[in-house]
Write a protein that holds these residues in place. Sequence first.
Motif, PDB file in Angstrom:
ATOM      1  N   SER A 188       0.831  -1.204   0.000  1.00 24.69           N
ATOM      2  CA  SER A 188       0.000   0.000   0.000  1.00 24.69           C
ATOM      3  C   SER A 188       0.869   1.258   0.000  1.00 24.69           C
ATOM      4  N   GLN A 189       2.085   1.147   0.538  1.00 25.10           N
ATOM      5  CA  GLN A 189       2.958   2.323   0.505  1.00 25.10           C
ATOM      6  C   GLN A 189       3.452   2.606  -0.907  1.00 25.10           C
ATOM      7  N   HIS A 190       3.710   1.542  -1.662  1.00 26.61           N
ATOM      8  CA  HIS A 190       4.000   1.742  -3.084  1.00 26.61           C
ATOM      9  C   HIS A 190       2.814   2.406  -3.749  1.00 26.61           C
ATOM     10  N   GLY A 191       1.602   1.953  -3.372  1.00 25.36           N
ATOM     11  CA  GLY A 191       0.377   2.538  -3.915  1.00 25.36           C
ATOM     12  C   GLY A 191       0.332   4.026  -3.648  1.00 25.36           C
ATOM     13  N   TRP A 192       0.619   4.411  -2.395  1.00 28.62           N
ATOM     14  CA  TRP A 192       0.579   5.836  -2.040  1.00 28.62           C
ATOM     15  C   TRP A 192       1.618   6.620  -2.816  1.00 28.62           C
ATOM     16  N   TYR A 193       2.788   5.989  -2.991  1.00 24.53           N
ATOM     17  CA  TYR A 193       3.866   6.679  -3.694  1.00 24.53           C
ATOM     18  C   TYR A 193       3.437   7.030  -5.115  1.00 24.53           C
ATOM     19  N   VAL A 194       2.896   6.043  -5.808  1.00 24.93           N
ATOM     20  CA  VAL A 194       2.491   6.281  -7.197  1.00 24.93           C
ATOM     21  C   VAL A 194       1.303   7.245  -7.252  1.00 24.93           C
ATOM     22  N   ALA A 195       0.360   7.081  -6.319  1.00 28.12           N
ATOM     23  CA  ALA A 195      -0.807   7.963  -6.314  1.00 28.12           C
ATOM     24  C   ALA A 195      -0.375   9.412  -6.108  1.00 28.12           C
TER      25      ALA A 195
END
Lengths: 263, 458
Positions: B41-48
């Motif tokens: 989910s942190q990768h998710g936040w990074y890309v978002a």
Amino acid sequence: MTETAPAPANDTGHKMSAKNVNVFYGSTQAIRDVSIDIDMDHVTAFIGPSGCGKSTFLRTLNRMNDTVASARVEGDIRLDGEDIYSPSMDVVQLRARVGMVFQKPNPFPKSIYENVAYGPRIHGLAASKADMDGIVERSLKRAGLWEEVKDRLSDSGTALSGGQQQRLCIARAIAVDPEVILMDEPCSALDPIATAKIEELIHELRGRYAIVIVTHNMQQAARVSQRTAFFHLGTLVEYGVTDDIFTNPRQERTKDYITGRYG
Amino acid sequence: MSPFALLFLIAGLGLIAWLTARARAMRFDRGGAKRLHSLPSQHGWYVAMWTVLPALLFLAVWGSVSPGLVREAVMQHPAAKQLPAFDFEREALLGEASRIAHTPGAKAFDPLAEQLAEPTRAAEKRYGWTGTAAAILLAFAGGAFAFTRIRAGFRARSRVERAVMLILLVASLIAILTTLGIFLSLLWESLRFFGQVSVFDFLFGTHWSPQVIDPADPGASLGAVPLFWGTFFIGAVIAMIVAIPFGLMSAIYLTQYAAPRVRRWMKPILEILAGVPTVVYGYFAALTVAPAVRDLAVSLGMTYASSESALAAGLVMGVMIIPFVSSMADDSIAAVPAAMRDGSLAMGATTSETIRRVLLPAALPGVVAGVLLAVSRAIGETMIVVMAASGAATITLNPFESATTVTKQIVDLLTGEAEFDSPKTLAAFALGLTLFVVTLLLNIVALAVVKRYREAYE
């Protein structure tokens, strides 16, 4: 030491005597059925594991538990045969006769002189400035602090070192000429040298006051006290001459605690 | 596309970016040595974040740039040549053109505006679409860039953490920048005022009558001393005579004497007093307290008693400030270590002796700071004095006489018809600046006192 075990409680002869004392905080019972006698010219040590009620019991002896709204004390505690919880007992007078020294040194944010003069002022013990000077000097001398602070009495009490602060608090307590001094772990916030000084002081004060000291440190209890009371889970397990308690405990629980099996 | 729809679209892109990036990061997670450094989910936040933030940043910049571009495009139109040279009229015409462009069927007063409406609409449309397309492109580009960086060892966790810190930093800077902006705009208007009236006349003059200004010497009737005195008299003297004793005593009662049950009821009620809108206090002062004060003055033999007395406004203001002083005093008394109180009680002191000799001296710096903050609130208070104080600027020591305050005069100067470049109107800004500086100083001193006091107990 040629002390005998304390005689059974009666109202004459003992400085303070507690009979069947119970203390509650709200609905939890902190002290169960404790009876004990405190005598002049003795140092009495209360030992026991954390939370065993020794400090709570100490605070019943000058009614400091009154400041805790939920605390309730049952039983009979007498000072010179007088019930200290009777309505006719004036708490102000009681605390002048039964002084207290706390775990953490708590000098007031005032000058050294004013710290010591605080009690005498409240109780109107000094008629003149010269009287007050005398009381301050005598108290600081008895507390073994005079030589260190005599040239800076107007400095703030909070600027002293921890050990000096604690001796200042002892001077403050003896300035009102109490009969009993309660000490609640007076050395737990101090380094070994300051601790040694306080212990020495307790030795010197012993002839003048009845001293009760709560301590976590069993060597300290053995060094400074003539009588020792062992508390556990709110009950008084064993009370006797200090040498006996440490060399020849009668109760299994006392023995376990002293030999370090728990606590 | 409307700005709202665009924002919605970008948020949607962000969500998609989050989901796909998380899914992709999960595929990297094989366990063992190849474990992901960061949670999926942190990768998710990074890309978002990479998807949303650059696009938003661009839109913010574009929003301030595009009106200029539209204006330039409109000026290229041949009809724009006929625009009047005078700034004010030219702006009015262009504004009208823009209004017609947005409301179908609207008619203009000036045919020129109607001619310019069409080019305006065209330019706005063109630049609107350019901005939208660029924002969406940027969202995709940012997302794609971040997406390619997803690896097992990529430290998305620390990057997101840093981004969060930056966002929070910007949020806190906004408040500071706003304060700075307020100060600068006040300063700007005040400088215009001081171009016409000397600082000395304003700060030390004792005659205040802005309704009758001699154009040759405006400073003669714009001396603010009566206002400063009235403000000080009402806010710092009368109000504090009410607020300090009552606030302090209620704090002492609540912290030292009240049973927990009483405290539980009383403290919130006291705090409700702080939540009453000041306009309600204003009614109370004007309709209830002021007549009572006047009657009292008359019964004391003052036939000239004013119904807009300094006393009425000050009394009510003092009541308003009570919870303020009380809660500050409460905090600082509670901050005195319990050991101090126990030490005093164990000496045989009574509760009141303990309060007088130990707690209050130890809490004094905190109480002083509270009082300073209360004063700064009182002198900035507007509604009560607008409703209850008088407009007559007099210097008086008699609380039954009328007095006026800085805030009341600011309101009077700025209401009604006013030219924005006359000394009379500009005086309001100079008054505002003075008030701002004084309250700022009071707050700084109060905070410094509190800080020193806190350190004393560490």
